[in-house]
Design a protein around this motif. Sequence first.
Motif, PDB file in Angstrom:
ATOM      1  N   LEU A  26       0.768  -1.244   0.000  1.00 38.73           N
ATOM      2  CA  LEU A  26       0.000   0.000   0.000  1.00 38.73           C
ATOM      3  C   LEU A  26       0.799   1.294   0.000  1.00 38.73           C
ATOM      4  CD1 LEU A  26      -2.868  -0.925   2.439  1.00 38.73           C
ATOM      5  CD2 LEU A  26      -2.833  -1.021  -0.047  1.00 38.73           C
ATOM      6  N   TRP A  30       3.257   6.563   7.369  1.00 37.63           N
ATOM      7  CA  TRP A  30       3.761   7.767   8.010  1.00 37.63           C
ATOM      8  C   TRP A  30       5.274   7.823   7.802  1.00 37.63           C
ATOM      9  CZ3 TRP A  30       2.183  12.215   9.835  1.00 37.63           C
ATOM     10  CH2 TRP A  30       3.051  12.960  10.628  1.00 37.63           C
ATOM     11  N   TYR A 258       2.103   0.298   8.475  1.00 37.00           N
ATOM     12  CA  TYR A 258       0.738   0.043   8.939  1.00 37.00           C
ATOM     13  C   TYR A 258       0.626  -1.364   9.505  1.00 37.00           C
ATOM     14  CZ  TYR A 258      -0.741   4.109   6.232  1.00 37.00           C
ATOM     15  OH  TYR A 258      -0.904   5.370   5.746  1.00 37.00           O
ATOM     16  N   SER A 307       9.483  10.142  19.766  1.00 38.30           N
ATOM     17  CA  SER A 307       8.401  11.093  19.502  1.00 38.30           C
ATOM     18  C   SER A 307       8.144  11.272  18.005  1.00 38.30           C
ATOM     19  CB  SER A 307       8.615  12.430  20.216  1.00 38.30           C
ATOM     20  OG  SER A 307       9.877  12.927  19.933  1.00 38.30           O
ATOM     21  N   GLY A 310       6.341   7.506  17.236  1.00 33.89           N
ATOM     22  CA  GLY A 310       5.155   7.076  17.968  1.00 33.89           C
ATOM     23  C   GLY A 310       5.273   5.652  18.486  1.00 33.89           C
TER      24      GLY A 310
ATOM     25  N   ARG B  24      -7.117   4.115  -0.812  1.00 36.55           N
ATOM     26  CA  ARG B  24      -5.852   3.378  -0.987  1.00 36.55           C
ATOM     27  C   ARG B  24      -5.603   2.412   0.169  1.00 36.55           C
ATOM     28  NH1 ARG B  24      -0.780   4.649  -4.377  1.00 36.55           N
ATOM     29  NH2 ARG B  24       0.737   3.214  -3.491  1.00 36.55           N
ATOM     30  N   LEU B  25      -6.110   2.817   1.352  1.00 36.87           N
ATOM     31  CA  LEU B  25      -5.881   1.993   2.538  1.00 36.87           C
ATOM     32  C   LEU B  25      -7.045   1.037   2.818  1.00 36.87           C
ATOM     33  CD1 LEU B  25      -4.200   4.418   5.069  1.00 36.87           C
ATOM     34  CD2 LEU B  25      -3.195   3.058   3.248  1.00 36.87           C
ATOM     35  N   GLU B  32      -4.491  -3.167  12.212  1.00 35.60           N
ATOM     36  CA  GLU B  32      -3.474  -2.283  11.610  1.00 35.60           C
ATOM     37  C   GLU B  32      -3.888  -0.824  11.764  1.00 35.60           C
ATOM     38  OE1 GLU B  32      -2.113  -5.600   8.297  1.00 35.60           O
ATOM     39  OE2 GLU B  32      -3.746  -4.257   7.851  1.00 35.60           O
ATOM     40  N   THR B  36      -1.874   1.966  13.989  1.00 37.39           N
ATOM     41  CA  THR B  36      -1.436   3.192  13.325  1.00 37.39           C
ATOM     42  C   THR B  36      -1.952   4.415  14.079  1.00 37.39           C
ATOM     43  OG1 THR B  36      -1.432   2.061  11.222  1.00 37.39           O
ATOM     44  CG2 THR B  36      -1.477   4.455  11.141  1.00 37.39           C
ATOM     45  N   MET B  38      -2.863   4.596  17.250  1.00 36.37           N
ATOM     46  CA  MET B  38      -2.216   4.745  18.560  1.00 36.37           C
ATOM     47  C   MET B  38      -0.850   5.416  18.396  1.00 36.37           C
ATOM     48  SD  MET B  38      -3.481   1.779  21.067  1.00 36.37           S
ATOM     49  CE  MET B  38      -2.582   0.406  20.490  1.00 36.37           C
ATOM     50  N   ARG B  39      -0.149   5.066  17.328  1.00 31.85           N
ATOM     51  CA  ARG B  39       1.158   5.717  17.099  1.00 31.85           C
ATOM     52  C   ARG B  39       0.976   7.193  16.741  1.00 31.85           C
ATOM     53  NH1 ARG B  39       3.571   0.502  14.040  1.00 31.85           N
ATOM     54  NH2 ARG B  39       3.928  -0.675  15.942  1.00 31.85           N
ATOM     55  N   ARG B  42       0.500   9.025  19.941  1.00 32.55           N
ATOM     56  CA  ARG B  42       1.783   9.231  20.636  1.00 32.55           C
ATOM     57  C   ARG B  42       2.570  10.358  19.988  1.00 32.55           C
ATOM     58  NH1 ARG B  42       1.898   3.708  20.982  1.00 32.55           N
ATOM     59  NH2 ARG B  42       1.403   3.041  23.088  1.00 32.55           N
ATOM     60  N   ARG B  43       2.601  10.355  18.661  1.00 30.02           N
ATOM     61  CA  ARG B  43       3.361  11.404  17.973  1.00 30.02           C
ATOM     62  C   ARG B  43       2.757  12.784  18.230  1.00 30.02           C
ATOM     63  NH1 ARG B  43       3.644   7.476  13.620  1.00 30.02           N
ATOM     64  NH2 ARG B  43       1.784   8.353  12.692  1.00 30.02           N
ATOM     65  N   ASP B  96      -1.621  16.707  12.328  1.00 33.62           N
ATOM     66  CA  ASP B  96      -0.202  16.825  11.971  1.00 33.62           C
ATOM     67  C   ASP B  96       0.555  15.514  12.111  1.00 33.62           C
ATOM     68  OD1 ASP B  96      -0.388  19.407  11.336  1.00 33.62           O
ATOM     69  OD2 ASP B  96       0.407  20.194  13.234  1.00 33.62           O
ATOM     70  N   SER B  97       0.018  14.623  12.935  1.00 32.34           N
ATOM     71  CA  SER B  97       0.780  13.407  13.234  1.00 32.34           C
ATOM     72  C   SER B  97       0.167  12.168  12.601  1.00 32.34           C
ATOM     73  CB  SER B  97       0.860  13.213  14.749  1.00 32.34           C
ATOM     74  OG  SER B  97      -0.423  12.897  15.253  1.00 32.34           O
ATOM     75  N   SER B  98      -0.851  12.338  11.734  1.00 33.02           N
ATOM     76  CA  SER B  98      -1.509  11.175  11.139  1.00 33.02           C
ATOM     77  C   SER B  98      -1.176  11.083   9.660  1.00 33.02           C
ATOM     78  CB  SER B  98      -3.037  11.283  11.272  1.00 33.02           C
ATOM     79  OG  SER B  98      -3.400  11.380  12.617  1.00 33.02           O
ATOM     80  N   PRO B  99      -1.083   9.861   9.151  1.00 31.23           N
ATOM     81  CA  PRO B  99      -0.939   9.728   7.699  1.00 31.23           C
ATOM     82  C   PRO B  99      -2.157  10.381   7.031  1.00 31.23           C
ATOM     83  CG  PRO B  99      -0.713   7.585   8.791  1.00 31.23           C
ATOM     84  CD  PRO B  99      -1.166   8.563   9.824  1.00 31.23           C
ATOM     85  N   THR B 100      -1.953  11.049   5.922  1.00 30.69           N
ATOM     86  CA  THR B 100      -3.073  11.776   5.298  1.00 30.69           C
ATOM     87  C   THR B 100      -4.229  10.837   4.949  1.00 30.69           C
ATOM     88  OG1 THR B 100      -1.704  11.669   3.340  1.00 30.69           O
ATOM     89  CG2 THR B 100      -1.962  13.829   4.320  1.00 30.69           C
ATOM     90  N   ALA B 101      -3.900   9.609   4.663  1.00 29.32           N
ATOM     91  CA  ALA B 101      -4.959   8.666   4.286  1.00 29.32           C
ATOM     92  C   ALA B 101      -5.827   8.243   5.472  1.00 29.32           C
ATOM     93  CB  ALA B 101      -4.343   7.438   3.630  1.00 29.32           C
TER      94      ALA B 101
END
Lengths: 629, 253
Positions: A26, A30, A258, A307, A310, B24-25, B32, B36, B38-39, B42-43, B96-101
């Motif tokens: 895919l 990130w 992912y 950081s 994550g 796409r996802l 998964e 994603t 949860m990360r 954290r970010r 700001d901390s998430s994949p755009t998808a």
Amino acid sequence: MRLAREDRFDELEPLLGKVTHPARYLDHEWGAMEDQPGPFHVCMIYADTYEVGQPNLGIAILYNELNRAEGISCERAYLPWVDMSALMRERGVPLLSLETSSPVASFDIVGFTLAHELVASNVIETLDLAGIAIRADERDEEDPLVIAGGPSAWNCEPLVPMFDAVLLGDGEQEIVDVARCVRDARAEGLPRAQILRRLSKVDGVYIPSLYDVVCDESSTRWGYAVPRPGTDVPEVVYKRCIPDLAATEPVAQRIIPYMGIVQDRFALEVLRGCARGCRFCQAGMTYRPVRERPAEQVIDAVGEGLSATGYDECSLSSLSTTDHSQCAEILTQLNERARQTGVRISIPSQRLDSFGVDMAAAVSGSRKGGLTFAPEAGTQRLRDVINKNVTDEDLERAARNAFEQGWRRMKLYYMMGLPTETDEDILAITAAARRVLEIGREVCGRPRKGKGGVSVSISVAVFVPKCYTPFQWAGQLQRDEVRRRQQLLLNSAQDRDIRISYHDSDVSVIEGALSKMGRAGFDVIYGAWRRGCRFDAWSDQFRYDLWLEAGRAAGYDLEEVAAEAFPLDARLPWDHTSPGVGKGFLQREWRRAMGGVTTPDCTMTSCTGCGVCPTLGVSNMIAGDRHAG
Amino acid sequence: MPGRPPIGKPDLNRLRVSFGKDGRLAYLGHIEIINTIMRSVRRAGLHFSVGNGFARRMRIQFSQALPVGAASTCECYDLYLTERVDADEALAALADSSPTALAPTRAAYVGSRLPALEAWLTRSLWQVRILGSGAGFDAASLDASLHELQEVGSIDFMRGDTPRTIGLADTLVGWQARDVDGGRPGAIDLTLMTRSSNLGALRPAVLLDAAFARPCMGGARPDSMRVLRAGQWHEDESGRLVEPFDQNLLQRA
Ligand code: SF4
């Protein structure tokens, strides 16, 4: 044929619902560099599935360095699993990169990382799926340049018919130099052959096509490589070596997958190299000298890495993390922070002494799974032969300390088939396991039944002689004899709390043969792939029969190839490339091994004359003071 | 309907976040997605609450798993924070901390005693684009087949190697099928409303596989189906649909 650079995800998308783990294909993770302006494009490939290749720190480092370089973009590709590659072939979809879904065959440079010997058939599979000519000499002027590097590039001879160039040693600066050199040469309109000549001038780069293989009475049956007449390439290509690891960017992992991957955590390389001098260990010889990152840099980088990614776990990775001169300080400080944030710190391997146990205790908190030690050989005699400088008392003390600190399960790693090994050495493995078990029962008591008791598991790998080690002249133990010794080991355990596992001897034969062969060995690999071999590191895919058949068809008995010992004075198939460790040093180490004489670690005593430092103009960079444990 | 209780203590701040899952996802699985997100949390540097268990997991609860292969514009999670930050600020940090998808689209604090999202959001609206080359089917034939299925009342299907049955009386609320582009053969837009209960949830792919397998479809098969979850609601006792961000649920600062 060079394919057009265009996004072909829409051809892949209809296949996603039909395959296992579609998340492998895919991208858009990130941290992935989706913006790939180029104009010079490199694709880095780990020729295995996404989840196996994505954690590779080497590729992460090169990816960042290339994308940072002006005018150069770097993407990733992995080898699709067999279900996906079958569908792609059926529908005529070539292998695509992840970031932009462009055909891999559209890139300027395609780079493979060779993580282990068994990746060989997958490299062919990758090139074939990409639609790139498998042999370098069959590629057109415009085709991508196919290069390789990584830990298993040291005996790359059986693979080199596929590679235009091989990068030896530390890749972070080398890869950028290579990309720039190719870019400039292409811009000047140089033909492929001249681009390769120019590349041969880049420090650490070996161009196989500029060397001929000669077989004579001074060599083994695989011959040795000499510069092709009329070329001005060096007789020996030395590896590239970063003198100061601390001067490089510490946070390499920026892409967060992912899907669940192998080693799904933030990994930080705290030091490079190991000078303990275990005589079977290729990494110990090829990654010298030892270069530590200072504690302050490690601690800051862990904070930044966690950081930025994550992740909630950080692994301090290296060949021997507990040897870092500031290990205790690093772990104390990191643990302090980890306690506040719920983050876990892990170290991949423990030194076999009390310090190692203390460090393991420092990171484990209340989680005490299994604790792993690697004595590697059962008797003191054999440990002296392999230069594993630990004693029975070290093991016993470490085990007692570990049981007292709360561990209940101990894992011991050994090797079978080491030079000079006898049945006595094998039986000593189970004897050591029994002693550890007794110590555990003495410390923890014997539970009435079932759970809560102590246990010891022994994992025994088959020794594979590797190039650039003092054991490179040794033959591998014959398969039947491996099986007899495995049985001997099994029969000697006699305690339910001792579990024994061992590696597949068939796989080891192929690893052994691939480690021994010269350039002519490519015919075997190609033949194996033609017969259907790929994903050889996956036990459910590995086909020993097909490998043997391919060997026979090329005129070799692979079991015999793996078992062949080389004369100490023979010219070897890999003598024209060097990690800087001298052949004389390796020969001396072989003789010392046969005499049972050990050699100390130069980071804890004084120089033992391996040759790396004077040859490459580098030295050990130790942040604090090292001392034997 | 009895569901899983909320995991937050009353003194925690329960931030409800909605997010989309880009096409796409679509093939990412639920686990998964959870990992994603949860990360991403954290970010984002948000002060999230951590469970007391051995694994010390982040206190977060998701709406019902989206089937693998489906995209969405309306997934939700509740994140329990130890420190209350402005919801818009939290949203910006998460964006700001998430994949755009998987970008978050809205965030607001809700009452800490509300039931857990997974069992509470019982109604889903789906939009399915069905494409088949060479046709053999159209909206009318699919509509007829769905009516037949409704009369049969249940679907037998396989989940992996396990045979399953799902009743349609409760789970299939309604649908509307129409031909795309004024009757291009083999291209249908289907809008579907489903209801989940503790007996199960009806997945669009299961329904459509069964519909296309009926004799009245004459063996026609679509080449591809694009599934999108376009809405999720709670259905209260009176049958009224309640949005996850309904004004009555929100907690003002
Ligand atoms: S040259 Fe000497 S100091 Fe340098 S790595 Fe080799 S043994 Fe150690």
